[in-house]
Motif scaffolding. Structure first.
Motif, PDB file in Angstrom:
ATOM      1  N   PHE A 226       0.825  -1.209   0.000  1.00  0.00           N
ATOM      2  CA  PHE A 226       0.000   0.000   0.000  1.00  0.00           C
ATOM      3  C   PHE A 226       0.863   1.264   0.000  1.00  0.00           C
ATOM      4  CE2 PHE A 226      -3.318  -2.587   2.582  1.00  0.00           C
ATOM      5  CZ  PHE A 226      -3.780  -3.160   1.412  1.00  0.00           C
ATOM      6  N   LYS A 227       1.912   1.251   0.813  1.00  0.00           N
ATOM      7  CA  LYS A 227       2.779   2.432   0.913  1.00  0.00           C
ATOM      8  C   LYS A 227       3.545   2.677  -0.374  1.00  0.00           C
ATOM      9  CE  LYS A 227       6.266   4.534   3.931  1.00  0.00           C
ATOM     10  NZ  LYS A 227       7.076   4.348   5.174  1.00  0.00           N
ATOM     11  N   ALA A 228       4.010   1.604  -1.012  1.00  0.00           N
ATOM     12  CA  ALA A 228       4.831   1.758  -2.211  1.00  0.00           C
ATOM     13  C   ALA A 228       3.995   2.071  -3.448  1.00  0.00           C
ATOM     14  CB  ALA A 228       5.653   0.496  -2.445  1.00  0.00           C
ATOM     15  N   SER A 229       2.806   1.465  -3.559  1.00  0.00           N
ATOM     16  CA  SER A 229       2.008   1.576  -4.783  1.00  0.00           C
ATOM     17  C   SER A 229       0.817   2.493  -4.675  1.00  0.00           C
ATOM     18  CB  SER A 229       1.526   0.175  -5.211  1.00  0.00           C
ATOM     19  OG  SER A 229       2.599  -0.721  -5.380  1.00  0.00           O
ATOM     20  N   GLY A 230       0.480   2.880  -3.448  1.00  0.00           N
ATOM     21  CA  GLY A 230      -0.719   3.695  -3.265  1.00  0.00           C
ATOM     22  C   GLY A 230      -1.965   2.831  -3.390  1.00  0.00           C
ATOM     23  N   VAL A 231      -3.109   3.415  -3.048  1.00  0.00           N
ATOM     24  CA  VAL A 231      -4.380   2.700  -3.116  1.00  0.00           C
ATOM     25  C   VAL A 231      -5.327   3.499  -3.997  1.00  0.00           C
ATOM     26  CG1 VAL A 231      -6.410   1.925  -1.811  1.00  0.00           C
ATOM     27  CG2 VAL A 231      -4.106   1.628  -0.850  1.00  0.00           C
ATOM     28  N   VAL A 232      -5.840   2.841  -5.021  1.00  0.00           N
ATOM     29  CA  VAL A 232      -6.807   3.460  -5.929  1.00  0.00           C
ATOM     30  C   VAL A 232      -8.138   2.744  -5.777  1.00  0.00           C
ATOM     31  CG1 VAL A 232      -7.364   4.007  -8.331  1.00  0.00           C
ATOM     32  CG2 VAL A 232      -4.974   4.037  -7.560  1.00  0.00           C
ATOM     33  N   VAL A 233      -9.157   3.464  -5.312  1.00  0.00           N
ATOM     34  CA  VAL A 233     -10.487   2.866  -5.108  1.00  0.00           C
ATOM     35  C   VAL A 233     -11.531   3.677  -5.859  1.00  0.00           C
ATOM     36  CG1 VAL A 233      -9.970   1.789  -2.902  1.00  0.00           C
ATOM     37  CG2 VAL A 233     -10.747   4.162  -2.938  1.00  0.00           C
TER      38      VAL A 233
END
Length: 233
Positions: A226-233
């Motif tokens: 989550f920290k490295a790639s981010g979260v897209v919702v």
């Protein structure tokens, strides 16, 4: 005897060799044990070990492939950045177990699990790229009990467009995390809500003390994603 540890679907598999004999014992996320292999003295020994663990008759501690005293160090080795609170409650669970307090071990293990899951949820929320959606999820999480927070997290994660591509990690939320989280929560509640005397099997608690290390490792792998790639919702 030599042994090798590997992960299979819903379980950890310990393959044991003694001379020409080979057998295995699978420790499932639910705590159930299953022995496999051709008929042999080694398989018979594993069946006796399984029975001993399930009855909580004392033998399993000495017979575990990784001695129970080494569990905290194993957790540190596999998750170097493990939160101090998670580690403290895990160590307390081990102390309770070794003192023959199964209820105390179950309660402490549930507390360690709750802290780990709260860290996972916090990491997920902080990584949501869209500020509006991040704030909306924060509102739904606010002042909710852990089971409801986990449900909200799962519902959001199910629609996540930036899940990990690694097959094992991608499946862990439904397979390992759900089963382990609910086991730790239910056993803690059985102790913490004094309506009835809790029905806790010592062998099952012991198996899940060992499984906790893998559980926390997966949680931290997801947090790093989550920290490295981010979260897209």
């Amino acid at each position: 005897m030599d042994f090798q540890e590997s992960e299979i679907q819903h379980a950890t598999k310990f393959t044991v060799k003694s001379g020409a004999q080979t057998a295995s014992i699978n420790v499932y996320n639910s705590g159930k044990l299953h022995v496999e292999g051709k008929v042999s003295e080694l398989k018979n020994w594993l069946e006796q070990l399984k029975e001993s663990i399930e009855k909580g008759s004392g033998g399993p501690v000495a017979l575990l492939p990784a001695e129970i005293e080494k569990f905290p160090q194993t957790l540190r080795d596999r998750v170097p950045d493990c939160d101090d609170v998670v580690l403290w409650f895990f160590q307390e669970a081990l102390r309770c177990y070794k003192a023959d307090s199964v209820a105390g071990a179950a309660f402490m293990l549930g507390a360690a699990s709750e802290k780990a899951v709260l860290l996972l949820i916090d990491g997920y929320v902080a990584a949501i790229a869209d500020e509006g959606k991040r704030n909306a999820l924060l509102t739904r999480l606010n002042n909710r009990m852990i089971s409801k927070k986990y449900d909200e997290f799962k519902a959001s994660y199910n629609g996540c467009k930036s899940k990990p591509n690694d097959q094992a990690l991608a499946q862990d939320l439904a397979q390992l995390l759900d089963g382990a989280f609910n086991f730790y929560r239910h056993t803690r509640n059985a102790v913490g809500h004094p309506q009835i005397v809790p029905d806790l099997e010592k062998g099952v608690i012991l198996a899940n003390l060992g499984q906790f290390i893998i559980y926390v490792e997966r949680i931290y792998m997801l947090m790093r994603h989550f920290k490295a790639s981010g979260v897209v919702v």
